[in-house]
Design a protein around this motif. Structure first.
Motif, PDB file in Angstrom:
ATOM      1  N   GLU A 243      17.653  -7.868  85.623  1.00 32.69           N
ATOM      2  CA  GLU A 243      16.111  -8.890  86.011  1.00 32.69           C
ATOM      3  C   GLU A 243      16.871  -9.581  86.870  1.00 32.69           C
ATOM      4  OE1 GLU A 243      15.358 -10.447  82.074  1.00 32.69           O
ATOM      5  OE2 GLU A 243      15.504  -7.471  81.374  1.00 32.69           O
ATOM      6  N   LEU A 244      17.976 -10.229  86.621  1.00 34.15           N
ATOM      7  CA  LEU A 244      18.879 -11.308  88.264  1.00 34.15           C
ATOM      8  C   LEU A 244      18.305 -10.751  88.643  1.00 34.15           C
ATOM      9  CD1 LEU A 244      21.242 -13.259  85.453  1.00 34.15           C
ATOM     10  CD2 LEU A 244      18.953 -13.972  86.405  1.00 34.15           C
ATOM     11  N   VAL A 245      19.249 -10.044  89.286  1.00 35.38           N
ATOM     12  CA  VAL A 245      19.671  -8.758  90.561  1.00 35.38           C
ATOM     13  C   VAL A 245      18.301  -8.812  91.467  1.00 35.38           C
ATOM     14  CG1 VAL A 245      22.122  -8.763  89.941  1.00 35.38           C
ATOM     15  CG2 VAL A 245      20.117  -6.919  89.175  1.00 35.38           C
ATOM     16  N   LYS A 246      17.062  -8.437  90.422  1.00 31.71           N
ATOM     17  CA  LYS A 246      16.583  -7.295  90.105  1.00 31.71           C
ATOM     18  C   LYS A 246      14.928  -8.334  91.190  1.00 31.71           C
ATOM     19  CE  LYS A 246      11.947  -4.921  89.736  1.00 31.71           C
ATOM     20  NZ  LYS A 246      11.435  -3.811  88.967  1.00 31.71           N
ATOM     21  N   THR A 247      15.434  -9.891  90.285  1.00 30.73           N
ATOM     22  CA  THR A 247      14.179 -11.289  90.700  1.00 30.73           C
ATOM     23  C   THR A 247      15.112 -12.104  91.958  1.00 30.73           C
ATOM     24  OG1 THR A 247      14.025 -10.965  87.865  1.00 30.73           O
ATOM     25  CG2 THR A 247      13.106 -13.057  89.473  1.00 30.73           C
ATOM     26  N   TYR A 248      16.134 -11.741  91.580  1.00 30.92           N
ATOM     27  CA  TYR A 248      16.596 -12.717  92.970  1.00 30.92           C
ATOM     28  C   TYR A 248      17.607 -11.967  93.545  1.00 30.92           C
ATOM     29  CZ  TYR A 248      15.097 -16.065  90.200  1.00 30.92           C
ATOM     30  OH  TYR A 248      14.160 -16.884  89.162  1.00 30.92           O
ATOM     31  N   PRO A 249      17.227 -11.181  94.846  1.00 25.91           N
ATOM     32  CA  PRO A 249      18.176 -10.701  95.965  1.00 25.91           C
ATOM     33  C   PRO A 249      19.357 -11.189  96.331  1.00 25.91           C
ATOM     34  CG  PRO A 249      15.724 -11.229  96.999  1.00 25.91           C
ATOM     35  CD  PRO A 249      15.815 -11.657  95.333  1.00 25.91           C
ATOM     36  N   ASP A 250      19.355 -12.812  97.013  1.00 22.43           N
ATOM     37  CA  ASP A 250      19.901 -13.509  97.430  1.00 22.43           C
ATOM     38  C   ASP A 250      20.797 -13.544  96.484  1.00 22.43           C
ATOM     39  OD1 ASP A 250      18.646 -12.923  99.880  1.00 22.43           O
ATOM     40  OD2 ASP A 250      17.901 -14.700 100.006  1.00 22.43           O
ATOM     41  N   LEU A 251      21.199 -13.286  95.231  1.00 27.69           N
ATOM     42  CA  LEU A 251      22.067 -14.306  94.246  1.00 27.69           C
ATOM     43  C   LEU A 251      23.344 -13.544  94.441  1.00 27.69           C
ATOM     44  CD1 LEU A 251      21.437 -15.110  91.419  1.00 27.69           C
ATOM     45  CD2 LEU A 251      22.439 -12.489  89.934  1.00 27.69           C
ATOM     46  N   LYS A 252      23.820 -14.336  94.455  1.00 28.16           N
ATOM     47  CA  LYS A 252      25.451 -14.328  95.005  1.00 28.16           C
ATOM     48  C   LYS A 252      26.494 -14.494  93.466  1.00 28.16           C
ATOM     49  CE  LYS A 252      25.388 -16.355  99.748  1.00 28.16           C
ATOM     50  NZ  LYS A 252      25.907 -17.394 100.527  1.00 28.16           N
ATOM     51  N   GLY A 253      25.855 -15.071  92.411  1.00 34.89           N
ATOM     52  CA  GLY A 253      26.841 -15.525  91.146  1.00 34.89           C
ATOM     53  C   GLY A 253      26.556 -15.320  90.242  1.00 34.89           C
ATOM     54  N   ILE A 254      26.998 -14.428  88.950  1.00 33.96           N
ATOM     55  CA  ILE A 254      26.598 -14.979  87.261  1.00 33.96           C
ATOM     56  C   ILE A 254      27.744 -14.973  86.703  1.00 33.96           C
ATOM     57  CG2 ILE A 254      25.764 -14.128  85.312  1.00 33.96           C
ATOM     58  CD1 ILE A 254      24.610 -11.576  87.069  1.00 33.96           C
ATOM     59  N   ILE A 255      27.309 -16.197  86.063  1.00 35.70           N
ATOM     60  CA  ILE A 255      28.375 -16.887  84.719  1.00 35.70           C
ATOM     61  C   ILE A 255      27.830 -16.419  83.420  1.00 35.70           C
ATOM     62  CG2 ILE A 255      29.277 -19.342  83.890  1.00 35.70           C
ATOM     63  CD1 ILE A 255      29.019 -20.720  86.510  1.00 35.70           C
ATOM     64  N   GLY A 256      28.842 -15.786  82.537  1.00 34.26           N
ATOM     65  CA  GLY A 256      28.913 -15.474  81.468  1.00 34.26           C
ATOM     66  C   GLY A 256      29.536 -15.935  81.083  1.00 34.26           C
ATOM     67  N   VAL A 257      28.841 -16.920  79.564  1.00 27.60           N
ATOM     68  CA  VAL A 257      29.127 -17.744  78.890  1.00 27.60           C
ATOM     69  C   VAL A 257      28.654 -17.400  76.810  1.00 27.60           C
ATOM     70  CG1 VAL A 257      29.663 -19.807  78.245  1.00 27.60           C
ATOM     71  CG2 VAL A 257      28.907 -19.663  80.033  1.00 27.60           C
TER      72      VAL A 257
END
Length: 366
Positions: A243-257
Motif C-alpha cells: 500500500e505504501l509503495v502504491k500511495t507514495y511513488p517517491d518513497l525511498k525507504g521503509i523501516i520495519g520495527v
C-alpha cells in the motif's frame, strides 16, 4: 561457552545451598533438573514473601518457578527466546515456564498471569503488549512477594524489579535511522515506519528515539505517515508495504520495527522488483532475513541480540535475583558476558546492536 560452564556451576551451587531442587548440567540421573516445560501446579511453592524466604532456608526444599512470558508465541524471535529461557532453567535447576498468547493480546497476558499465579510462582518475566493493561496484575504479583521483571519490551518502570534489555533503546533507535540513510544513499526523501503494535512500549521507545535523532541529524527526511501497525504479522506488514509503495511513488525507504515487519516489507519490495528504489531496514533475525539481504530487498538487519541469549539472560537474572544476589554492572552471564546496569538499578543492558547485511549475514546462525 567455557564461561557458561564455569558460572553455571557456580550459580547452580548457590541454588543448591538455598534448598532448591536440581543442579547444573552434567548431573547424575538422580539429581537432574526438573523439566522446564512442566506446569507450575506441580510445585508446592507459595507466592508470599514468607514463601520466598523459605526458598532461602537450607532446611526447606523448594523448586523455584519462573514464568517467562513473550508478547506472543509462534514468531521466530520469541521461539528462539524460548530455547534460551528453558536452557537456563535446565542448567540452573529451576522450573522455567515459557508461555504466552498466540496473538499480541494484553488481556490474554493478564488472564494467563493470573492463572499461573494461582498455581504458584516465584518470578514473572513479561514482555508486555500494553504496559497500562498489565499494571494491576503486576502490582498484585509484587504485593504477593513475586519477583516481577520485564524483558524484550518494557513495562512501566515502577511496576518491575528489573528490566532486561538487549540494547540501550536510544542507541538502537539511532542505529536504525543511520542504517536507513546509508541504505537510501541520501539523508533526504520520503520514508515510512511499519511497527508491530501501537501500544508496544519497547517498539515505541526505539521509534521515538529514532525520530528525535532524525530531527537533528537528518532534518530533510520526510515521514509520510504515522507509524503503521502490523499486529506482529509478516503478512500484514507485506500488505502495508504494498500500500505504501502504491500511495507514495517517491518513497525511498521503509523501516520495519518488530521482527516480522521488515520481513514483510522486504517481501513486498522483492515482489515488485523495487530493490534499487526503496530501501528496507529493521530489526529481525539474520537467518530469516538472509534471502532478502542477499538479493537487496532488505539492506540492513539491525539485531538487538541473539534472542536465545536474551531468553537465557532473562531466566538467569530472575534465578540470581531470587537468591538475593546483587544484580550489578559487571555481572557475568554465561554466553552473554558482563552486563551493564543503569543508574536506576533496574535497567539491564546486554550489549550494543549488531548490524547485519548481505555480506556478513552468513556469519550468524540465529
Amino acid at each position: 561457552m567455557k564461561k557458561r560452564a564455569v558460572l553455571g556451576v557456580a550459580l547452580a551451587a548457590v541454588l543448591a545451598l538455598s534448598g532448591c531442587q536440581g543442579g547444573q548440567s552434567g548431573q547424575t540421573e538422580e539429581n537432574k533438573p526438573a523439566e522446564t516445560t512442566a506446569a507450575v501446579d506441580k510445585t508446592a511453592a507459595g507466592t508470599t514473601n514468607a514463601g520466598r524466604e523459605a526458598a532461602n532456608d537450607p532446611q526447606e526444599e523448594k523448586e523455584l518457578n519462573i514464568l517467562v512470558m513473550p508478547k506472543l508465541v509462534g514468531i521466530p524471535w520469541f521461539n528462539a527466546s524460548d530455547v534460551g529461557a528453558e536452557r537456563a532453567g535446565g542448567e540452573l535447576g529451576v522450573n522455567v515456564i515459557y508461555a504466552g498468547p498466540t496473538q499480541a493480546d494484553a488481556a490474554e497476558q493478564v488472564k494467563m498471569i493470573e492463572d499461573y499465579m494461582n498455581k504458584g510462582l516465584d518470578a514473572i518475566c513479561i514482555a508486555p503488549n500494553d504496559p497500562a493493561a498489565i499494571k494491576p496484575v503486576l502490582n498484585s504479583a509484587r504485593d504477593a512477594g513475586i519477583l516481577v521483571m520485564d524483558w524484550d519490551t518494557p513495562a512501566d518502570k515502577e511496576d518491575v524489579d528489573y528490566s532486561v534489555n538487549s540494547v540501550d533503546p536510544v542507541e538502537y533507535g539511532q542505529a536504525i535511522w543511520d542504517c536507513l540513510v546509508e541504505a537510501m544513499g541520501t539523508d533526504s526523501g520520503q520514508y515510512a515506519v511499519i511497527t508491530g503494535g501501537l501500544e508496544a512500549a519497547g517498539l515505541n521507545m526505539w521509534i521515538d528515539a529514532g525520530l528525535e535523532y532524525a530531527k537533528v541529524k537528518y532534518p530533510n527526511l520526510e515521514l509520510v505517515t504515522e507509524r503503521i501497525p502490523s499486529d506482529e504479522q509478516q503478512q500484514v506488514a507485506y500488505q502495508r508495504a504494498l500500500e505504501l509503495v502504491k500511495t507514495y511513488p517517491d518513497l525511498k525507504g521503509i523501516i520495519g520495527v518488530s521482527t516480522p515487519a521488515p520481513l514483510g516489507a522486504a517481501q513486498a519490495i522483492q515482489e515488485k522488483g523495487l530493490q534499487n528504489q526503496v530501501a528496507v531496514v529493521g530489526g529481525t533475525l539474520p537467518n530469516d532475513a538472509s534471502v532478502y539481504l542477499k538479493d537487496g530487498s532488505m539492506d540492513f538487519c539491525i539485531v538487538e541480540a541473539n534472542p536465545e541469549t536474551l531468553g537465557y539472560a532473562t531466566a538467569y537474572v530472575a534465578a540470581y535475583a531470587l537468591q538475593g544476589k546483587e544484580i550489578a554492572t559487571g555481572l557475568e552471564i554465561p554466553g552473554v558476558g558482563p552486563i551493564t546496569v543503569q543508574e536506576d538499578g533496574k535497567t539491564i543492558i546486554l550489549g550494543p546492536p549488531l548490524i547485519v547485511d548481505g555480506k556478513n549475514v552468513d556469519d550468524y546462525d540465529f
